[in-house]
Design a protein around this motif. Structure first.
Motif, mmCIF file in Angstrom:
data_model
loop_
_atom_site.group_PDB
_atom_site.id
_atom_site.type_symbol
_atom_site.label_atom_id
_atom_site.label_comp_id
_atom_site.label_asym_id
_atom_site.label_seq_id
_atom_site.Cartn_x
_atom_site.Cartn_y
_atom_site.Cartn_z
ATOM 1 N N ILE A 4 0.863 -1.179 0.000
ATOM 2 C CA ILE A 4 0.000 0.000 0.000
ATOM 3 C C ILE A 4 0.901 1.232 0.000
ATOM 4 C CG2 ILE A 4 -0.220 0.115 2.520
ATOM 5 C CD1 ILE A 4 -3.161 0.996 2.022
ATOM 6 N N SER A 5 0.470 2.241 -0.723
ATOM 7 C CA SER A 5 1.197 3.503 -0.766
ATOM 8 C C SER A 5 0.258 4.618 -0.358
ATOM 9 C CB SER A 5 1.736 3.784 -2.167
ATOM 10 O OG SER A 5 2.683 2.818 -2.530
ATOM 11 N N GLY A 6 0.816 5.634 0.226
ATOM 12 C CA GLY A 6 -0.007 6.770 0.624
ATOM 13 C C GLY A 6 0.819 8.022 0.788
ATOM 14 N N THR A 7 0.114 9.112 0.950
ATOM 15 C CA THR A 7 0.735 10.418 1.123
ATOM 16 C C THR A 7 0.058 11.133 2.276
ATOM 17 O OG1 THR A 7 1.194 10.577 -1.241
ATOM 18 C CG2 THR A 7 1.206 12.628 0.001
ATOM 19 N N LYS A 8 0.865 11.683 3.167
ATOM 20 C CA LYS A 8 0.331 12.553 4.214
ATOM 21 C C LYS A 8 0.701 13.974 3.828
ATOM 22 C CE LYS A 8 -0.337 11.673 8.745
ATOM 23 N NZ LYS A 8 -0.029 11.453 10.180
ATOM 24 N N ASN A 9 -0.311 14.824 3.745
ATOM 25 C CA ASN A 9 -0.160 16.216 3.308
ATOM 26 C C ASN A 9 -0.243 17.153 4.498
ATOM 27 O OD1 ASN A 9 -0.623 15.561 0.303
ATOM 28 N ND2 ASN A 9 -2.459 14.751 1.285
ATOM 29 N N TYR A 10 0.723 18.044 4.591
ATOM 30 C CA TYR A 10 0.741 19.082 5.625
ATOM 31 C C TYR A 10 0.555 20.411 4.894
ATOM 32 C CZ TYR A 10 2.621 21.945 9.487
ATOM 33 O OH TYR A 10 2.811 22.867 10.484
ATOM 34 N N SER A 11 -0.658 20.964 4.961
ATOM 35 C CA SER A 11 -0.977 22.214 4.269
ATOM 36 C C SER A 11 -0.962 23.347 5.281
ATOM 37 C CB SER A 11 -2.347 22.119 3.595
ATOM 38 O OG SER A 11 -2.377 21.030 2.694
ATOM 39 N N TYR A 12 -0.030 24.292 5.093
ATOM 40 C CA TYR A 12 0.166 25.375 6.054
ATOM 41 C C TYR A 12 -0.482 26.663 5.542
ATOM 42 C CZ TYR A 12 2.523 28.750 9.069
ATOM 43 O OH TYR A 12 2.799 29.750 9.952
ATOM 44 N N LEU B 41 -3.309 29.770 1.769
ATOM 45 C CA LEU B 41 -2.403 28.626 1.698
ATOM 46 C C LEU B 41 -1.005 29.104 1.340
ATOM 47 C CD1 LEU B 41 -1.981 25.539 1.735
ATOM 48 C CD2 LEU B 41 -2.635 25.524 -0.688
ATOM 49 N N VAL B 42 -0.039 28.772 2.207
ATOM 50 C CA VAL B 42 1.347 29.202 2.033
ATOM 51 C C VAL B 42 2.184 28.111 1.397
ATOM 52 C CG1 VAL B 42 3.433 29.894 3.281
ATOM 53 C CG2 VAL B 42 1.203 30.819 3.953
ATOM 54 N N LEU B 43 2.085 26.886 1.945
ATOM 55 C CA LEU B 43 2.886 25.779 1.426
ATOM 56 C C LEU B 43 2.225 24.456 1.764
ATOM 57 C CD1 LEU B 43 4.666 24.228 3.896
ATOM 58 C CD2 LEU B 43 5.769 26.448 3.905
ATOM 59 N N VAL B 44 2.602 23.440 0.996
ATOM 60 C CA VAL B 44 2.187 22.068 1.272
ATOM 61 C C VAL B 44 3.447 21.219 1.283
ATOM 62 C CG1 VAL B 44 0.815 20.082 0.539
ATOM 63 C CG2 VAL B 44 -0.048 22.402 0.142
ATOM 64 N N PHE B 45 3.636 20.467 2.357
ATOM 65 C CA PHE B 45 4.755 19.542 2.472
ATOM 66 C C PHE B 45 4.169 18.144 2.617
ATOM 67 C CE2 PHE B 45 8.171 17.374 4.895
ATOM 68 C CZ PHE B 45 9.180 17.515 3.959
ATOM 69 N N ARG B 46 4.750 17.179 1.891
ATOM 70 C CA ARG B 46 4.171 15.837 1.869
ATOM 71 C C ARG B 46 5.225 14.773 2.128
ATOM 72 N NH1 ARG B 46 3.347 18.449 -2.660
ATOM 73 N NH2 ARG B 46 1.312 19.346 -3.075
ATOM 74 N N VAL B 47 4.818 13.728 2.819
ATOM 75 C CA VAL B 47 5.624 12.513 2.891
ATOM 76 C C VAL B 47 4.870 11.456 2.100
ATOM 77 C CG1 VAL B 47 4.617 11.712 5.088
ATOM 78 C CG2 VAL B 47 6.836 10.842 4.337
ATOM 79 N N HIS B 48 5.596 10.773 1.216
ATOM 80 C CA HIS B 48 5.051 9.675 0.432
ATOM 81 C C HIS B 48 5.655 8.393 0.987
ATOM 82 C CE1 HIS B 48 3.894 12.779 -2.470
ATOM 83 N NE2 HIS B 48 5.122 13.229 -2.363
ATOM 84 N N GLY C 293 9.616 2.294 1.560
ATOM 85 C CA GLY C 293 10.023 3.433 0.748
ATOM 86 C C GLY C 293 9.473 4.721 1.306
ATOM 87 N N ALA C 294 10.269 5.791 1.209
ATOM 88 C CA ALA C 294 9.818 7.099 1.676
ATOM 89 C C ALA C 294 10.432 8.178 0.797
ATOM 90 C CB ALA C 294 10.214 7.330 3.134
ATOM 91 N N SER C 295 9.653 9.196 0.519
ATOM 92 C CA SER C 295 10.145 10.363 -0.208
ATOM 93 C C SER C 295 9.320 11.563 0.236
ATOM 94 C CB SER C 295 10.038 10.161 -1.724
ATOM 95 O OG SER C 295 8.692 9.996 -2.106
ATOM 96 N N TYR C 296 9.719 12.750 -0.222
ATOM 97 C CA TYR C 296 8.968 13.946 0.138
ATOM 98 C C TYR C 296 8.784 14.817 -1.095
ATOM 99 C CZ TYR C 296 13.289 16.670 0.024
ATOM 100 O OH TYR C 296 14.448 17.284 -0.380
ATOM 101 N N SER C 297 7.818 15.705 -1.017
ATOM 102 C CA SER C 297 7.615 16.716 -2.047
ATOM 103 C C SER C 297 7.016 17.943 -1.371
ATOM 104 C CB SER C 297 6.705 16.205 -3.168
ATOM 105 O OG SER C 297 5.416 15.937 -2.686
#
Length: 156
Positions: free
Chosen positions: A66-74, A81-88, A102-106
């Motif tokens: 399973i894959s997913g993304t957690k989005n942090y919208s500031y 909305l200023v920025l969005v930081f994500r962990v995949h 596996g882990a990455s960010y955007s």
């Protein structure tokens, strides 16, 4: 001899049954958005998106992917909305254990006064974690976002 064959057959059928069980996680399983409020009036909205790709090799081994993304919208104090930081994160699970593989960010920046300094992503046990450093007018802001998978494939 007959009992040995019955035992082997029973064990084989049991293993087939266990590996055919699948507990799927969908976006509906994820908790509603979490809101973190800060003293200056700014806030962050944290959400999770889930994908469940088919991986024949992992499935044949009795594991699911399973894959997913957690989005942090500031958002700033003006609700912009200023920025969005994500962990995949990508995870394996089998109903008894889970592990991050596996882990990455955007990130996306929507306010020109902000800049991205640095980031990294790591896996540890059943958690994918990403950290990003941002700056606005020489004031740094660090964001850490973690995505965890349960043994049943539920992301949190």
């Amino acid at each position: 001899m007959k009992k040995t064959h019955q035992f082997i057959l029973f064990t084989f059928v049991l293993l087939l049954f266990i590996t055919s069980l699948s507990v799927s996680a969908s976006a509906a399983d994820n908790a509603s958005p979490q809101i973190q409020r800060f003293e200056d009036g700014s806030y962050a909205v944290v959400t999770i998106d889930t994908e469940q790709p088919l991986d024949e090799i992992a499935f044949a081994a009795g594991k699911q992917i399973i894959s997913g993304t957690k989005n942090y919208s500031y958002y700033n104090g003006s609700n912009v909305l200023v920025l969005v930081f994500r962990v995949h994160g990508t995870f394996e699970y089998d109903g008894m254990t889970s592990s991050a593989v596996g882990a990455s960010y955007s990130y996306d920046i929507y306010d020109n006064n902000w800049s991205f300094l640095d980031g990294n992503a790591t896996c540890s046990n059943a958690t994918a974690t990403a950290t990003g450093s941002f700056m606005r007018f020489l004031v740094p802001k660090s964001v850490t976002v973690s995505l965890t998978c349960s043994p049943n494939g539920v992301l949190s």
